[in-house]
Design a protein around this motif. Structure first.
Motif, short mmCIF file in Angstrom:
data_model
loop_
_atom_site.label_atom_id
_atom_site.label_comp_id
_atom_site.label_asym_id
_atom_site.label_seq_id
_atom_site.Cartn_x
_atom_site.Cartn_y
_atom_site.Cartn_z
N LEU A 195 -4.95 4.14 9.22
CA LEU A 195 -4.86 3.08 8.22
C LEU A 195 -4.13 1.85 8.73
CD1 LEU A 195 -4.19 5.29 5.09
CD2 LEU A 195 -6.21 3.87 5.49
N ALA A 196 -3.05 2.05 9.48
CA ALA A 196 -2.32 0.90 10.02
C ALA A 196 -3.18 0.14 11.02
CB ALA A 196 -1.02 1.37 10.67
N ALA A 197 -3.94 0.85 11.82
CA ALA A 197 -4.82 0.18 12.79
C ALA A 197 -5.96 -0.56 12.09
CB ALA A 197 -5.39 1.21 13.76
N ARG A 198 -6.53 0.06 11.06
CA ARG A 198 -7.65 -0.57 10.36
C ARG A 198 -7.23 -1.83 9.63
NH1 ARG A 198 -12.82 0.26 9.03
NH2 ARG A 198 -13.59 -0.25 6.94
N ALA A 199 -6.01 -1.85 9.11
CA ALA A 199 -5.55 -3.00 8.33
C ALA A 199 -5.57 -4.28 9.14
CB ALA A 199 -4.15 -2.74 7.80
N ARG A 200 -5.36 -4.18 10.44
CA ARG A 200 -5.24 -5.39 11.27
C ARG A 200 -6.53 -6.19 11.35
NH1 ARG A 200 -1.60 -1.81 14.14
NH2 ARG A 200 -3.26 -0.99 15.46
N VAL A 224 -11.51 -5.77 -3.03
CA VAL A 224 -12.52 -5.48 -2.01
C VAL A 224 -11.86 -5.22 -0.66
CG1 VAL A 224 -14.47 -6.42 -0.72
CG2 VAL A 224 -14.35 -6.75 -3.20
N TRP A 225 -10.85 -6.01 -0.32
CA TRP A 225 -10.14 -5.79 0.96
C TRP A 225 -9.51 -4.40 0.97
CZ3 TRP A 225 -5.36 -4.48 2.73
CH2 TRP A 225 -5.08 -4.74 4.08
N PHE A 226 -8.87 -4.02 -0.11
CA PHE A 226 -8.24 -2.70 -0.18
C PHE A 226 -9.29 -1.60 -0.06
CE2 PHE A 226 -7.20 0.95 -2.89
CZ PHE A 226 -6.11 1.45 -2.19
N ASP A 227 -10.40 -1.74 -0.77
CA ASP A 227 -11.44 -0.71 -0.70
C ASP A 227 -12.02 -0.60 0.71
OD1 ASP A 227 -11.23 0.19 -3.29
OD2 ASP A 227 -12.75 -1.18 -4.08
N ALA A 228 -12.13 -1.71 1.40
CA ALA A 228 -12.59 -1.66 2.78
C ALA A 228 -11.57 -0.95 3.66
CB ALA A 228 -12.84 -3.07 3.30
N LEU A 229 -10.30 -1.19 3.42
CA LEU A 229 -9.24 -0.54 4.19
C LEU A 229 -9.34 0.97 4.07
CD1 LEU A 229 -6.52 -0.54 5.77
CD2 LEU A 229 -5.38 -0.70 3.53
N VAL A 230 -9.53 1.47 2.86
CA VAL A 230 -9.52 2.92 2.64
C VAL A 230 -10.93 3.51 2.63
CG1 VAL A 230 -7.35 2.81 1.40
CG2 VAL A 230 -9.50 2.68 0.11
N SER A 252 -14.04 12.08 13.58
CA SER A 252 -14.55 10.72 13.36
C SER A 252 -13.44 9.73 13.04
CB SER A 252 -15.55 10.73 12.20
OG SER A 252 -14.89 10.99 10.96
N ALA A 253 -12.21 10.21 12.94
CA ALA A 253 -11.11 9.36 12.46
C ALA A 253 -10.80 8.20 13.40
CB ALA A 253 -9.86 10.20 12.23
N ALA A 254 -10.83 8.47 14.70
CA ALA A 254 -10.50 7.40 15.66
C ALA A 254 -11.46 6.23 15.52
CB ALA A 254 -10.52 7.96 17.08
N ALA A 255 -12.73 6.52 15.30
CA ALA A 255 -13.73 5.45 15.17
C ALA A 255 -13.67 4.80 13.80
CB ALA A 255 -15.13 6.01 15.42
N ALA A 256 -13.04 5.45 12.84
CA ALA A 256 -13.02 4.93 11.47
C ALA A 256 -12.29 3.60 11.38
CB ALA A 256 -12.37 5.95 10.53
N ALA A 257 -11.32 3.37 12.26
CA ALA A 257 -10.55 2.12 12.20
C ALA A 257 -11.43 0.90 12.43
CB ALA A 257 -9.42 2.16 13.22
N GLU A 258 -12.55 1.08 13.11
CA GLU A 258 -13.43 -0.06 13.42
C GLU A 258 -14.77 0.02 12.69
OE1 GLU A 258 -12.44 -2.58 15.15
OE2 GLU A 258 -10.50 -1.67 15.61
N LYS A 259 -14.87 0.89 11.72
CA LYS A 259 -16.16 1.06 11.04
C LYS A 259 -16.42 -0.08 10.07
CE LYS A 259 -18.94 4.47 8.57
NZ LYS A 259 -18.97 5.84 7.99
N PRO A 260 -17.60 -0.69 10.10
CA PRO A 260 -17.92 -1.78 9.16
C PRO A 260 -17.92 -1.29 7.72
CG PRO A 260 -19.46 -1.73 11.00
CD PRO A 260 -18.67 -0.46 11.08
N TYR A 261 -17.72 -2.24 6.81
CA TYR A 261 -17.71 -1.93 5.38
C TYR A 261 -18.66 -2.87 4.68
CZ TYR A 261 -15.92 -0.92 0.67
OH TYR A 261 -15.80 -0.55 -0.65
N ASP A 262 -19.75 -2.33 4.16
CA ASP A 262 -20.74 -3.13 3.44
C ASP A 262 -20.35 -3.18 1.97
OD1 ASP A 262 -22.91 -4.36 2.31
OD2 ASP A 262 -24.42 -3.01 3.15
#
Length: 272
Positions: free
Chosen positions: A236-241, A123-129, A165-175
């Motif tokens: 991806l590196a930013a989102r992982a944090r 689930v963590w991986f799927d949220a990352l990508v 939309s990529a810049a905002a993707a790093a902070e996008k919620p994942y349901d």
């Protein structure tokens, strides 16, 4: 670089996939599931497959081995299905192969139990990508030799279909309420502590480096393939944090339409 093979025989289409992948034999005597550049979803689904497949593998998740697969459309001359013939004609050159797992079974949550630790990592991986296509409707997982394997990552990184939309993707919620592994109590805290420190810019860059230049050239707004790779790495590196803070798991829906993009489901509209 990914291993390279040449397709020698087209065996049969896999009609479960929206992109009409096929089982293909290659000159290394291996059998692969081939995904085609000429499919309706285009080369970006193959980019997503490479980036996510290599990243998942580096994080210790099970994903079939990927190869660069060269296709001469002539091998499809004996194929009676006109749709398949047209796909092969449109896909001459470099495509993507995934190791075929003979005897594997589609994941069934009633028949196969997943512990909270493994569920948390997936689930963590799927949220990352930003995977929108591993729900209870379509798990995109196989069980092979008693282990869980992840497949079909073409509907990940959906922000690369609209780089604005990529810049905002790093902070996008994942349901993850409808995620296929949500019922197994995913241990997201442990997964984040284990995986997030591994997703460095270098790790992501190494994975993105396996994407062939041919699939990145001509991307609007970028000077060339290396600049596109840098953009994937940055997001991806930013989102992982912080991605573990963006995941929510609520009550699964019973009848809500799939959140997968329209180009994947065949319906109008897009979930980008």
């Amino acid at each position: 670089m990914l291993p390279e093979v040449i397709a020698t025989r087209y065996v049969t289409p896999l009609r479960e996939g929206g992109s009409l992948p096929g089982i293909v034999e290659a000159d290394d005597l291996g059998t692969y599931v081939m995904k085609f550049t000429g499919a309706g979803q285009g080369r970006k689904t193959l980019v997503a497959e490479v980036v996510c497949g290599q990243l998942a593998r580096r994080l210790g998740l099970r994903v079939p081995e990927l190869v660069r697969m060269w296709l001469d459309p002539v091998i499809g001359r004996g194929e009676p299905d006109e749709e398949v013939q047209e796909l092969l004609k449109a896909s001459g050159g470099l495509n993507l192969g995934m190791d075929y797992l003979p005897g594997s079974l589609g994941f069934d949550p009633l028949a196969y139990r997943v512990d909270a630790a493994e569920a948390g990592r997936v689930v963590w991986f799927d949220a990352l990508v930003s995977n929108v296509d591993r729900s209870w409707r379509n798990p995109n997982m196989l069980v092979w030799h008693g282990d869980l394997w992840l497949i079909d990552h073409g509907a990940t990184l959906i922000w690369h279909h609209n780089w604005r939309s990529a810049a905002a993707a790093a902070e996008k919620p994942y349901d993850a309420s409808d995620h296929a592994l949500a019922p197994f109590g995913p241990d997201l805290a442990t997964a984040a502590a284990e995986l997030a420190p591994q997703v460095t810019e270098k790790l992501v860059a190494d994975c993105v480096a396996d994407v062939p230049d041919e699939w990145l050239e001509g991307e609007p707004g970028f000077e060339g393939p290396d600049e596109v790779r840098a953009a994937y790495t940055e997001v991806l590196a930013a989102r992982a944090r912080t991605v573990h803070e963006l995941i929510t798991i609520g009550t699964p829906s019973a009848d809500r339409p799939s959140q997968a993009p329209g180009w994947l489901t065949g319906k109008d509209g897009d979930a980008q």
